[in-house]
Design a protein around this motif. Structure first.
Motif, PDB file in Angstrom:
ATOM      1  N   ARG A 103     -38.807  -1.882 -17.959  1.00 61.04           N
ATOM      2  CA  ARG A 103     -40.165  -2.060 -17.952  1.00 61.04           C
ATOM      3  C   ARG A 103     -40.737  -0.712 -17.578  1.00 61.04           C
ATOM      4  NH1 ARG A 103     -39.859  -7.029 -15.803  1.00 61.04           N
ATOM      5  NH2 ARG A 103     -40.800  -6.235 -13.948  1.00 61.04           N
ATOM      6  N   ALA A 104     -40.253  -0.013 -16.453  1.00 60.06           N
ATOM      7  CA  ALA A 104     -40.901   1.309 -16.336  1.00 60.06           C
ATOM      8  C   ALA A 104     -40.646   2.384 -17.074  1.00 60.06           C
ATOM      9  CB  ALA A 104     -40.081   1.790 -14.734  1.00 60.06           C
ATOM     10  N   VAL A 105     -39.600   2.219 -17.734  1.00 54.32           N
ATOM     11  CA  VAL A 105     -39.077   3.435 -18.610  1.00 54.32           C
ATOM     12  C   VAL A 105     -39.907   3.075 -19.965  1.00 54.32           C
ATOM     13  CG1 VAL A 105     -37.337   4.192 -20.351  1.00 54.32           C
ATOM     14  CG2 VAL A 105     -36.837   3.948 -17.793  1.00 54.32           C
ATOM     15  N   HIS A 153     -48.422   8.735 -16.526  1.00 54.67           N
ATOM     16  CA  HIS A 153     -47.838   7.831 -17.467  1.00 54.67           C
ATOM     17  C   HIS A 153     -46.163   8.518 -17.530  1.00 54.67           C
ATOM     18  CE1 HIS A 153     -47.865   5.151 -21.431  1.00 54.67           C
ATOM     19  NE2 HIS A 153     -46.783   4.898 -20.622  1.00 54.67           N
ATOM     20  N   ARG A 154     -46.181   9.697 -17.600  1.00 58.49           N
ATOM     21  CA  ARG A 154     -44.854  10.198 -17.735  1.00 58.49           C
ATOM     22  C   ARG A 154     -44.006   9.869 -16.278  1.00 58.49           C
ATOM     23  NH1 ARG A 154     -43.957  15.606 -15.535  1.00 58.49           N
ATOM     24  NH2 ARG A 154     -45.389  14.685 -13.852  1.00 58.49           N
ATOM     25  N   SER A 155     -44.468   9.915 -15.089  1.00 54.65           N
ATOM     26  CA  SER A 155     -43.998   9.575 -13.961  1.00 54.65           C
ATOM     27  C   SER A 155     -43.536   8.147 -13.586  1.00 54.65           C
ATOM     28  CB  SER A 155     -44.784  10.200 -12.626  1.00 54.65           C
ATOM     29  OG  SER A 155     -45.258  11.434 -12.872  1.00 54.65           O
ATOM     30  N   ILE A 156     -44.138   7.366 -14.294  1.00 56.67           N
ATOM     31  CA  ILE A 156     -43.980   5.942 -14.289  1.00 56.67           C
ATOM     32  C   ILE A 156     -42.464   5.667 -14.648  1.00 56.67           C
ATOM     33  CG2 ILE A 156     -44.445   3.698 -14.961  1.00 56.67           C
ATOM     34  CD1 ILE A 156     -47.378   4.266 -14.518  1.00 56.67           C
ATOM     35  N   LEU A 204     -51.752   4.777 -20.467  1.00 56.13           N
ATOM     36  CA  LEU A 204     -51.442   4.350 -18.892  1.00 56.13           C
ATOM     37  C   LEU A 204     -51.875   2.773 -18.617  1.00 56.13           C
ATOM     38  CD1 LEU A 204     -50.594   5.409 -16.164  1.00 56.13           C
ATOM     39  CD2 LEU A 204     -52.918   6.592 -16.284  1.00 56.13           C
ATOM     40  N   GLU A 205     -53.119   2.508 -18.894  1.00 51.47           N
ATOM     41  CA  GLU A 205     -53.627   1.384 -18.381  1.00 51.47           C
ATOM     42  C   GLU A 205     -52.800   0.074 -18.775  1.00 51.47           C
ATOM     43  OE1 GLU A 205     -58.302   2.382 -18.091  1.00 51.47           O
ATOM     44  OE2 GLU A 205     -57.514   1.597 -20.133  1.00 51.47           O
ATOM     45  N   ARG A 206     -52.122   0.249 -19.958  1.00 56.26           N
ATOM     46  CA  ARG A 206     -51.157  -0.686 -20.522  1.00 56.26           C
ATOM     47  C   ARG A 206     -50.053  -0.543 -19.703  1.00 56.26           C
ATOM     48  NH1 ARG A 206     -49.191   0.446 -26.536  1.00 56.26           N
ATOM     49  NH2 ARG A 206     -51.696   0.282 -26.898  1.00 56.26           N
ATOM     50  N   ALA A 207     -49.324   0.389 -19.586  1.00 57.85           N
ATOM     51  CA  ALA A 207     -48.192   0.592 -18.615  1.00 57.85           C
ATOM     52  C   ALA A 207     -48.337  -0.023 -17.345  1.00 57.85           C
ATOM     53  CB  ALA A 207     -47.746   2.102 -18.444  1.00 57.85           C
ATOM     54  N   ILE A 208     -49.322   0.255 -16.442  1.00 56.99           N
ATOM     55  CA  ILE A 208     -49.687  -0.118 -15.512  1.00 56.99           C
ATOM     56  C   ILE A 208     -49.726  -1.817 -15.446  1.00 56.99           C
ATOM     57  CG2 ILE A 208     -51.266  -0.399 -13.155  1.00 56.99           C
ATOM     58  CD1 ILE A 208     -51.820   2.647 -14.011  1.00 56.99           C
ATOM     59  N   GLY A 209     -50.522  -2.279 -16.240  1.00 60.27           N
ATOM     60  CA  GLY A 209     -50.633  -3.669 -16.447  1.00 60.27           C
ATOM     61  C   GLY A 209     -49.287  -4.337 -16.644  1.00 60.27           C
ATOM     62  N   GLU A 210     -48.331  -3.731 -17.551  1.00 66.89           N
ATOM     63  CA  GLU A 210     -47.037  -4.444 -17.669  1.00 66.89           C
ATOM     64  C   GLU A 210     -46.276  -4.572 -16.335  1.00 66.89           C
ATOM     65  OE1 GLU A 210     -45.485  -2.007 -20.814  1.00 66.89           O
ATOM     66  OE2 GLU A 210     -46.878  -2.899 -22.409  1.00 66.89           O
ATOM     67  N   LEU A 211     -46.554  -3.488 -15.520  1.00 59.75           N
ATOM     68  CA  LEU A 211     -45.802  -3.533 -14.213  1.00 59.75           C
ATOM     69  C   LEU A 211     -46.459  -4.411 -13.243  1.00 59.75           C
ATOM     70  CD1 LEU A 211     -44.881   0.373 -13.862  1.00 59.75           C
ATOM     71  CD2 LEU A 211     -43.585  -1.554 -14.977  1.00 59.75           C
ATOM     72  N   GLU A 212     -47.643  -4.310 -13.205  1.00 65.49           N
ATOM     73  CA  GLU A 212     -48.267  -5.122 -12.045  1.00 65.49           C
ATOM     74  C   GLU A 212     -48.557  -6.855 -12.589  1.00 65.49           C
ATOM     75  OE1 GLU A 212     -49.986  -5.212  -9.215  1.00 65.49           O
ATOM     76  OE2 GLU A 212     -50.416  -2.968  -8.956  1.00 65.49           O
TER      77      GLU A 212
END
Length: 379
Positions: A13-15, A247-250, A61-69
């Motif tokens: 998921r993070a990648v 986003h790159r760092s996530i 980025l918001e989509r990425a954070i939501g997928e992790l949270e």
């Protein structure tokens, strides 16, 4: 399909988090969209109109954070901000009105006392209690919002999120959890029932000490609409470059978190044998006062270890003697940092209190450096 799903493991998921559908000959992660305005002929419509409201780089980025949270959950929103404090302020000041009551921790982030003063200036009653022992329960009656910080910064106390959420919701209060220290890979407040998960992306989420960022993830509805409106009014938005770097760092978040958490436990174990170290705290230690509760709601225990040396002078000599650790504030970076927290004057900690943020160095090198610096500073 590039979109990550709740069925994938945390590393996967993070990648993959937040990536758009692949387009032939285009980058996997599109570059930052530098735009104050967007082409908008005719009537107002579409997802992007003005740079203070939305940006394609934020969207990913918001989509990425939501997928992790909250992996796999629907009906959630994530909004990114210029800093962690911008995110914190957006929740507190968008949800509270004059005459209402908020409960804050009295051992949380050092800027909270400034926030309290501003809330009170707006006619909002502020009650406080410690994080440990779920003490905020005792002052919850009649509150509109409960603000939780667990683990607390810098003392590393932990409260039972489920218990506090249930009590708050029974009383009609919303619950926001500052998830900065845990990260979404260590703790998922929304799965534990909270209404908001708020964090400073400046810390371990981005992990390189070069980005200021904050975010709020919450359930769709009036509460998040108010947070979005507050962001629009205040304009506390991240730059597209910062959002892209985040986003790159996530993509490396799980790798960094696992390494830093494992090393933090090794360091904490090594410090247990030092007679000159008192007040050692790390929720991952089996004998830590917070371990039992932490083990019930956290999957990882964080990269921060705190302890106290006999005096201010001893702590300063220790910090000066370190070779692999930067004397700097903040935490969560790949390079270890430490500081005598009392130098800021905002935390109720002893003069010799040290907040140590474990980086990604080899554990044996870092522990050797710390033990050597403790020996040298004792002379």
């Amino acid at each position: 399909m590039s979109e990550s799903t709740g069925s994938n493991g945390e590393g996967t998921r993070a990648v993959r988090a937040g990536l758009p559908e692949p387009v032939r000959n285009e980058p996997t992660l599109p570059g930052p969209a530098f735009a104050a305005h967007f082409h908008l002929p005719g009537e107002v419509g579409g997802p992007y109109t003005y740079g203070r409201d939305e940006n394609p780089t934020w969207t990913l980025l918001e989509r990425a954070i939501g997928e992790l949270e909250a992996p796999g959950q629907v009906g959630l929103q994530t909004l990114v901000f210029a800093s962690g404090m911008a995110a914190i302020s957006s929740v507190l000041f968008s949800q509270l009105r004059a005459g209402e009551t908020v409960v804050l921790p009295n051992d949380g982030y050092q800027v909270l006392p400034l926030v309290r003063a501003q809330l009170e200036a707006y006619g909002i009653e502020v009650r406080t209690a410690p994080t440990g022992g779920d003490a905020q329960l005792e002052v919850l009656d009649g509150a509109k919002l409960l603000w939780i910080e667990t683990p607390s910064n810098p003392g590393l106390d932990v409260c039972d999120i489920r218990r506090l959420v249930e009590a708050a919701h029974t009383r009609g209060a919303l619950v926001a959890v500052d998830n900065t220290l845990a990260t979404p890979l260590g703790q998922r407040p929304l799965e534990l029932g909270a209404d908001f998960s708020v964090a400073s992306g400046t810390k371990q989420l981005t992990g390189h000490g070069d980005v200021l960022l904050g975010y709020v993830t919450g359930r769709d509805g009036e509460a998040m609409t108010a947070v979005r409106r507050w962001r629009k009014i205040v304009g506390a938005i991240p730059g597209p470059m910062e959002a892209w770097l985040a986003h790159r760092s996530i993509a490396t978040l799980q790798l960094r978190v696992d390494r830093q958490n494992a090393t933090a436990l090794v360091l904490a174990e090594a410090l247990k044998g030092r007679p000159d170290v008192t007040g050692l705290r790390y929720p991952g230690l089996p004998d830590d006062p917070s371990h039992k509760v932490a083990s019930q709601q956290m999957r990882r225990y964080g990269c921060v270890v705190s302890f106290t040396l006999p005096s201010r002078e001893r702590a300063e000599r220790f910090l000066d003697a370190l070779r692999l650790v930067d004397d700097a504030t903040s935490f969560g970076g790949v390079r270890s940092t430490a500081e005598r927290r009392g130098r800021w004057g905002g935390d109720a900690v002893p003069d010799g209190f040290v907040r140590f943020s474990v980086g990604a160095e080899d554990p044996e090198d870092l522990v050797a450096d710390v033990l050597r610096a403790l020996d040298e500073s004792a002379r």
